[in-house]
Write an enzyme that holds these catalytic residues in place. Sequence first.
Site, short mmCIF file in Angstrom:
data_model
loop_
_atom_site.label_atom_id
_atom_site.label_comp_id
_atom_site.label_asym_id
_atom_site.label_seq_id
_atom_site.Cartn_x
_atom_site.Cartn_y
_atom_site.Cartn_z
CE1 TYR A 264 -6.32 -6.19 -1.19
CE2 TYR A 264 -8.03 -7.64 -2.06
CZ TYR A 264 -7.46 -6.37 -1.96
OH TYR A 264 -8.02 -5.31 -2.62
CB CYS A 265 -4.78 -7.42 5.09
SG CYS A 265 -3.40 -8.51 5.51
N GLY A 266 -2.95 -5.70 3.86
CA GLY A 266 -1.77 -5.00 3.39
C GLY A 266 -0.61 -5.92 3.07
#
Length: 122
Positions: free
Chosen positions: A81-83
């Site tokens: 996951y990222c932002g």
Amino acid sequence: MQHSPRFLALIEATRGRVEETDVHQIKGWQDEGRHFHLIDIREESEWARGHLPGARYLGKGIIERDIEVNYPDLDTQLYLYCGGGFRSILAADALRQMGYRHVISVDGGFRGWLDAGYPVES
């Protein structure tokens, strides 16, 4: 955040090669006590401000370099996951090209997690 048209085109071209899930599925698995590898690929400064419970940090700038040391088995299920879910698509595709068979991008990312009101660690 407003993304450039070429970046969004790259994401859309890549999305078809990458499996995705969402933050609600991740939270459900956590609530069930399911064991899985959750990797935060955001910048180190983003990680320091908070991250999903149980996540491990391997930023997008180093994940391809360090993934084999941390997860040598190409069949390991990795949830990135990222932002918001765009950088994780790109990173998942890179790991797929490296031979990892079960790399999943978490749509919504950290912002989706926060929007859902789920807890974070710092």
